[in-house]
Design a protein around this motif. Sequence first.
Motif, short mmCIF file in Angstrom:
data_model
loop_
_atom_site.label_atom_id
_atom_site.label_comp_id
_atom_site.label_asym_id
_atom_site.label_seq_id
_atom_site.Cartn_x
_atom_site.Cartn_y
_atom_site.Cartn_z
N PHE A 81 0.79 -1.32 0.08
CA PHE A 81 -0.05 -0.05 0.01
C PHE A 81 0.94 1.26 0.00
O PHE A 81 0.48 2.28 -0.57
CB PHE A 81 -0.73 0.08 1.30
CG PHE A 81 -1.74 1.32 1.40
CD1 PHE A 81 -2.82 1.35 0.85
CD2 PHE A 81 -1.22 2.25 2.40
CE1 PHE A 81 -3.73 2.41 1.15
CE2 PHE A 81 -2.00 3.41 2.59
CZ PHE A 81 -3.21 3.35 2.00
N GLN A 82 1.91 1.01 0.79
CA GLN A 82 2.73 2.35 0.99
C GLN A 82 3.16 2.94 -0.60
O GLN A 82 3.44 4.05 -0.71
CB GLN A 82 4.14 1.92 1.87
CG GLN A 82 3.61 1.90 3.20
CD GLN A 82 2.95 3.19 3.91
OE1 GLN A 82 3.75 4.09 3.67
NE2 GLN A 82 2.05 2.84 4.50
N HIS A 83 3.48 2.00 -1.40
CA HIS A 83 4.23 2.28 -2.77
C HIS A 83 2.97 2.56 -3.69
O HIS A 83 3.27 3.51 -4.60
CB HIS A 83 4.79 0.87 -3.33
CG HIS A 83 6.15 0.66 -2.27
ND1 HIS A 83 7.07 1.45 -1.99
CD2 HIS A 83 6.18 -0.29 -1.49
CE1 HIS A 83 7.86 1.12 -1.20
NE2 HIS A 83 7.48 0.04 -0.69
N GLU A 84 1.87 1.75 -3.62
CA GLU A 84 0.76 1.84 -4.65
C GLU A 84 -0.08 2.84 -4.44
O GLU A 84 -0.96 3.29 -5.33
CB GLU A 84 0.32 0.48 -5.09
CG GLU A 84 1.27 -0.43 -5.40
CD GLU A 84 0.73 -1.72 -5.50
OE1 GLU A 84 -0.47 -2.18 -5.17
OE2 GLU A 84 1.45 -2.80 -5.81
N HIS A 85 -0.29 3.35 -3.50
CA HIS A 85 -1.44 4.33 -3.20
C HIS A 85 -1.01 5.52 -3.61
O HIS A 85 0.01 5.90 -3.67
CB HIS A 85 -1.71 4.25 -1.46
CG HIS A 85 -3.24 4.82 -1.19
ND1 HIS A 85 -3.38 6.23 -1.05
CD2 HIS A 85 -4.40 3.94 -0.94
CE1 HIS A 85 -4.53 6.28 -0.75
NE2 HIS A 85 -5.14 4.94 -0.66
N ASP A 86 -2.34 6.10 -4.18
CA ASP A 86 -2.22 7.65 -4.56
C ASP A 86 -1.93 8.37 -3.29
O ASP A 86 -2.46 8.25 -2.15
CB ASP A 86 -3.57 7.99 -5.03
CG ASP A 86 -3.82 9.36 -5.28
OD1 ASP A 86 -2.82 10.25 -5.16
OD2 ASP A 86 -4.89 9.68 -5.81
N ASP A 87 -0.92 9.37 -3.28
CA ASP A 87 -0.34 9.88 -2.20
C ASP A 87 -0.97 11.35 -2.00
O ASP A 87 -0.56 12.24 -1.21
CB ASP A 87 1.07 10.36 -2.47
CG ASP A 87 1.97 9.23 -2.33
OD1 ASP A 87 1.51 8.25 -1.44
OD2 ASP A 87 3.19 9.19 -2.42
N SER A 88 -2.35 11.53 -2.61
CA SER A 88 -2.96 12.81 -2.26
C SER A 88 -3.52 12.99 -0.91
O SER A 88 -3.73 13.97 -0.45
CB SER A 88 -3.89 13.00 -3.33
OG SER A 88 -4.97 12.05 -3.33
N ASP A 89 -3.52 11.81 -0.29
CA ASP A 89 -4.07 11.79 0.73
C ASP A 89 -3.13 12.02 2.15
O ASP A 89 -3.37 11.71 3.23
CB ASP A 89 -5.08 10.74 1.28
CG ASP A 89 -4.31 9.44 1.23
OD1 ASP A 89 -3.19 9.21 0.91
OD2 ASP A 89 -4.98 8.43 1.77
#
Length: 352
Positions: A81-89
Amino acid sequence: MVSLSSLWWSSPSLPSCSSSRSTAYGVSGAKRIESCVYKQKKKKRNVICACMAPPRNLESDGFSGTKFNESFKSESLSNAFQHEHDDSDVLIECRNVYKSFGKKHILRGVSFKIRHGEAVGIIGPSGTGKSTILKIIAGLLAPDKGEVYIRGRMRAGLISDEEISGLRIGLVFQSAALFDSLTVHENVGFLLYENSRIPEDQISQLVTENLAAVGLKGVEDRLPSELSGGMKKRVALARSIIFDTMKESIEPEVLLYDEPTAGLDPIASTVVEDLIRSVHMKGEDAVGKPGKIASYVVVTHQHSTIRRAVDRLLFLHEGRVVWQGMTEEFMTSTNPTVRQFASGSLDGPIRY
Ligand SMILES: Nc1ncnc2c1ncn2[C@@H]1O[C@H](COP(=O)(O)OP(=O)(O)OP(=O)(O)O)[C@@H](O)[C@H]1O
């Protein structure tokens, strides 16, 4: 270990201070620092909360367009998740942070992200730098190397008054460190009385509401010396969640708790752990209102706090995050460092 209590911070430096106001409070040491913060704001006495960057990619509620995905559960998935998640949150990111005190190299490349809606615990052996990283996030200490990003904007050095808005970061220190000579009411309303344009009767109402939110009624006129340790921590929590309702925009708020249950008996710990949950946006406070805190980070050694108050854990050891996963993965992890820490065994990679 940090020795103050809940505190909104804005000061790049901590000058000595001998204002009449500070003297009137009769504060000393760490508490004097708190008084000095508003004194040094000159005429405006602008005690403001810590941390700041302009909102990015915001929805109408002021929060990021992408919300924290609660569905990931396993150790491996949470890492993915740390790598794939959209970082806008992502509200806060520490990227490769280093910090030394003299020849002691405490943090040696700490990296992690705190997302909107998260409840994160930082655990690890004593002296490994947990309080230090909280102070760096809050802007009370500057990293020697590496960066702290607040809603995507790099913060250079310490908090300064010029960096305006976007995220409020509150630090709830281990000891309540309330102003001894002020009543509970005055402690909780302190920043609003000093720093807002809200009429006094409305502040008074807000104080009552926020005390009720942490389950405290009828103690407003008491002095801190007349409270139990657990009650002091609750007052500190009420102080940290009080909002300036007249501000044009209310930024999301991240609370950093440094060992909030240290020194409390098991039942008092449970009360504080539940309060931490209740003031979070996914919780409900003592009077049934949804909590206001967007995300929080808890530094703790207490197993009950790990189990009860956080969802995700970062394990800090020898200056780095050596493991991270969901709370339920902590007890079953096969990571030798985590296993030793969870069991309290003397055998393993952690040496005392
Ligand atoms: N201002 C400072 N000056 C010098 N050394 C410091 C300072 N702040 C922290 N340290 C040292 O840095 C190390 C890490 O301290 P810190 O309080 O961050 O650890 P911790 O992981 O929170 O410990 P504990 O779990 O025991 O509370 C300790 O050795 C401490 O003595």
